[in-house]
Design an enzyme around this catalytic site. Structure first.
Site, short mmCIF file in Angstrom:
data_model
loop_
_atom_site.label_atom_id
_atom_site.label_comp_id
_atom_site.label_asym_id
_atom_site.label_seq_id
_atom_site.Cartn_x
_atom_site.Cartn_y
_atom_site.Cartn_z
CE1 TYR A 1 -3.24 3.01 0.57
CE2 TYR A 1 -1.76 3.59 2.38
CZ TYR A 1 -2.80 3.92 1.51
OH TYR A 1 -3.36 5.17 1.58
CG HIS B 1 -2.50 14.54 -0.65
ND1 HIS B 1 -2.72 14.01 -1.89
CD2 HIS B 1 -2.93 13.60 0.24
CE1 HIS B 1 -3.25 12.80 -1.76
NE2 HIS B 1 -3.40 12.54 -0.49
CG ASN C 1 0.22 8.82 5.85
OD1 ASN C 1 0.26 7.64 5.54
ND2 ASN C 1 -0.77 9.60 5.49
CE1 TYR D 1 -18.16 28.50 47.46
CE2 TYR D 1 -19.07 27.56 45.45
CZ TYR D 1 -19.07 27.65 46.82
OH TYR D 1 -19.93 26.91 47.56
NE ARG E 1 -15.02 29.99 50.45
CZ ARG E 1 -16.25 29.51 50.66
NH1 ARG E 1 -16.40 28.27 51.10
NH2 ARG E 1 -17.31 30.25 50.43
CG PHE F 1 -2.46 7.72 9.56
CD1 PHE F 1 -3.81 7.63 9.88
CD2 PHE F 1 -1.97 6.88 8.57
CE1 PHE F 1 -4.64 6.75 9.22
CE2 PHE F 1 -2.80 5.99 7.91
CZ PHE F 1 -4.14 5.92 8.24
CD GLU G 1 -8.34 8.97 4.29
OE1 GLU G 1 -8.64 10.17 4.47
OE2 GLU G 1 -7.41 8.60 3.56
#
Length: 504
Positions: free
Chosen positions: A58, A88, A200, A282, A285, A331, A415
Site C-alpha cells: 500500500y 494533497h 502521513n 469561590y 477561595r 496517523f 477514511e
C-alpha cells in the site's frame, strides 16, 4: 544544557521543554550517526522489497486511500510520490506562525530518524537544512482532518523539497524554486513511499500542541500571580491556602497551587491583618482547586504529547528486521484530539475564574470604591474592562466545544472516522490569545485595587511586580483612554519574566 549550539536529531527523546530550549537558543540541528544508519537500513530494505516482491504494498506500489487497489508500475513509483505531494497541498486560510512551521520540520525529522519510514537520508538532511537556514515553507492553518495524519498542511510543508510551492526566506515570500537556486540546492527526487512518509503523520497537530503548551504554561503562571494580587486587593483570607486542607484532598495541582500562593504572599501585611469577613467568594477561595485542576490537565496533555512526538505516525510502517511493511492507523489523531479538547476546556476555566475575580473587585466591596476609582459616577473607572473580559470568556466557551466530537467521512468512504485533531489544536491558540487579554485585565484591576490598601503593603515579590508595572501603567485617578492602558499592560505581561517556579 546551559547553552546549546547544536542538537543531534535521533540522539534521544524529545520533550516539550527541550524543544522550547532548542527554539529559544537558536540551536542548529544535525542528524546523529545512529539515526543515519537506521534510516539507510530501512531504505535499503524497502528498495529490495519493492524489487523482489510481487505482492502489492500500500502506498508504495499502489494508489492512496480509496485508490489502494490501483497498481503502480515500478518506473512510475517516483512520479506517484511527487503527485501525492502536489495533489494533497491544499491547506487553506492564514499562514501559520513561523515557530510552528519550524516545529513541524523538527518533529518530522525526528520521526523519520527512527528508521521505520523508508525515506532517504538526503530527504531528512534537506528537512534539517530548511530548519537551520530559516527556510519557512508557506503552510496554512486549515485543511487537516487529523486522521490520515495532517495530509494537507504537511503537503504544503514539503512541496519546497521538490521545488514547488512557496517559502518565507530572508524576510520575503518567494517561490521555492527561487530559494533552491539562491542556496544552490537541487530538488529532492522522491523515491518510493517517501511522499507518504512525509504527508502521513501528526506533526501539524503536535507542533501546534507544543506551541500551545509553551504559551499555556506561561499563562497558567500569570494567573497564579495575578490571582494572588487580586486576593490581596480584595482583602482575602489565607486559610483556604493552608497546607492542611489540601493534604486531605491531595490532587497534585491543588497542592502545588496552594503552596505557590502561600509562598507568593509570605511577608504580606495585607494577608495577615485581621479580617471582618469569615469567607471569600469561590473565585478566591477555590483558586487551588480550579487552577490546580487546570495544571493537572496540562500535565496530562504534556504526557500525551511526549508519547506522540517520540512515535512513528506515518503509514505504512516499515519493519526491516521483521521483513514486514504493515499498513495500520498510527496517523490517526484521536489521542491528540481528545487531549487538546481537554486542554481547551481546562484553559477556558482559567478565564472564567479570572473574570469573576475582576468582577468582584469593581463591586465596591470591602472598602474598595465602585469600579476602583475615587469618584465613581463622574468617572466610570474600571467598569468596561470587565465587559471586555466577559466577552472573551464567552468566546472561549465557544472555542472550548470539543472538535473531537465531530467526524466527516472522506476519501470516498475509506477514511470513515476522522479525529478533527487539527481543529482541536489550532483553536487552542485562540483560547490562549484571549486568556492573555483576560489576564492583563485582571492584572490592571488588581494593581489598582492594591493601591487602595495603602499604607499596607503586600509581599515583597508582589510589591516588586507592582512597582515594575507602575513604570508603564500609572494609578488611575480620573478616567483615561483605557485602551492605551490595557495595551501597555499586555506589553508588560508579554515581556515580564514570571518566575513562579521559584515559589513552588
Amino acid at each position: 544544557m546551559n547553552k546549546m549550539e547544536t542538537y543531534a536529531i535521533g540522539s534521544g527523546l524529545l520533550t516539550y521543554d527541550l524543544i522550547e530550549h532548542i527554539l529559544k537558543s537558536g540551536a542548529k540541528l544535525t542528524l546523529s550517526d545512529d539515526a543515519r544508519q537506521k534510516i539507510q537500513h530501512c531504505r535499503d530494505f524497502l528498495d529490495r522489497k519493492t524489487d523482489e516482491s510481487a505482492e502489492p504494498i500500500y502506498g508504495v506500489t499502489t494508489g492512496f486511500g480509496s485508490l489502494c487497489s490501483k497498481h503502480i508500475s515500478h518506473d512510475e513509483l517516483s512520479t506517484l510520490q511527487e503527485n501525492l505531494v502536489k495533489s494533497h497541498s491544499c491547506s487553506v486560510g492564514t499562514p501559520i506562525d513561523h515557530d510552528i512551521v519550524k516545529l513541524m520540520l523538527l518533529l518530522k525529522a525526528h520521526a523519520l530518524s527512527m528508521g521505520f519510514s523508508g525515506v532517504q537520508v538526503a530527504t531528512v538532511e534537506r528537512i534539517l537544512d530548511f530548519y537551520n537556514n530559516d527556510v519557512i515553507p508557506v503552510v496554512y492553518d486549515r485543511g487537516s482532518l487529523g486522521a490520515s495524519g495532517d495530509l494537507a498542511p504537511l503537503a504544503n510543508l514539503f512541496l519546497p523539497l521538490i521545488g514547488e510551492g512557496e517559502v518565507f526566506f530572508q524576510g520575503r515570500r518567494i517561490k521555492s524554486e527561487d530559494m533552491l537556486a539562491q542556496l544552490g540546492w537541487r530538488p529532492i527526487k522522491l523515491k518510493s513511499k517517501e511522499g507518504l512518509a512525509l504527508l502521513n503523520g501528526t506533526q501539524f497537530m503536535s507542533a501546534n500542541g507544543i506551541k500551545a503548551l509553551i504559551d499555556g504554561w506561561h499563562i497558567v503562571h500569570c494567573f497564579d500571580l495575578f490571582g494572588a494580587m487580586s486576593l490581596e486587593a480584595f482583602d482575602g483570607r489565607i486559610e483556604p491556602f493552608l497546607e492542611c486542607i489540601h493534604r486531605v484532598r491531595p490532587h497534585a495541582g491543588q497542592l502545588s497551587t496552594a503552596k505557590i500562593f502561600r509562598n507568593l504572599l509570605q511577608g504580606s501585611e495585607i494577608i495577615t491583618r485581621h479580617k471582618e469577613h469569615v469567607q471569600d467568594p469561590y473565585s478566591f477561595r477555590c483558586i487551588p482547586q480550579v487552577h490546580g485542576a487546570v495544571k493537572d490537565a496540562m500535565i496530562h496533555v504534556t504526557n500525551v504529547l511526549h508519547t506522540e512526538i517520540n512515535s512513528v505516525t506515518d503509514n505504512p510502517t516499515v519493519f526491516p528486521d521483521e521483513d514486514l511493511v504493515v499498513s495500520g492507523g498510527n496517523f490517526h489523531g484521536e489521542p491528540l484530539a481528545l487531549a487538546f479538547d481537554y486542554m481547551g476546556v481546562a484553559l477556558c476555566e482559567l478565564g472564567n475564574i479570572s473574570e469573576r475575580r475582576t468582577a468582584q473587585l469593581i463591586l465596591g466591596l470591602r472598602g474598595l470604591p465602585e469600579f476602583l476609582v475615587a469618584h465613581p459616577g463622574l468617572n466610570s473607572g474600571f467598569m468596561i474592562p470587565q465587559y471586555a473580559a466577559a466577552s472573551m470568556v464567552s468566546q472561549n466557551k465557544m472555542y472550548a466545544w470539543p472538535a473531537s466530537c465531530d467526524s466527516i467521512v472522506s476519501s470516498n468512504g475509506q477514511e470513515d472516522l476522522v479525529s478533527m485533531g487539527a481543529n482541536a489544536a489550532t483553536k487552542l491558540h485562540k483560547i490562549i490569545d484571549n486568556l492573555h487579554h483576560i489576564a492583563a485585565i485582571e492584572l490592571i484591576n488588581a494593581a489598582q485595587g492594591l493601591e487602595f490598601r495603602r499604607p499596607l503593603k503586600s509581599s515583597p515579590y508582589i510589591e516588586k511586580v507592582l512597582a515594575e508595572l507602575r513604570k508603564v501603567v500609572p494609578f488611575v485617578e480620573e478616567d483615561v483612554v483605557m485602551e492605551d492602558y490595557l495595551a501597555k499592560t499586555m506589553e508588560f505581561l508579554n515581556n515580564f519574566d514570571i518566575d513562579i517556579q521559584n515559589f513552588e
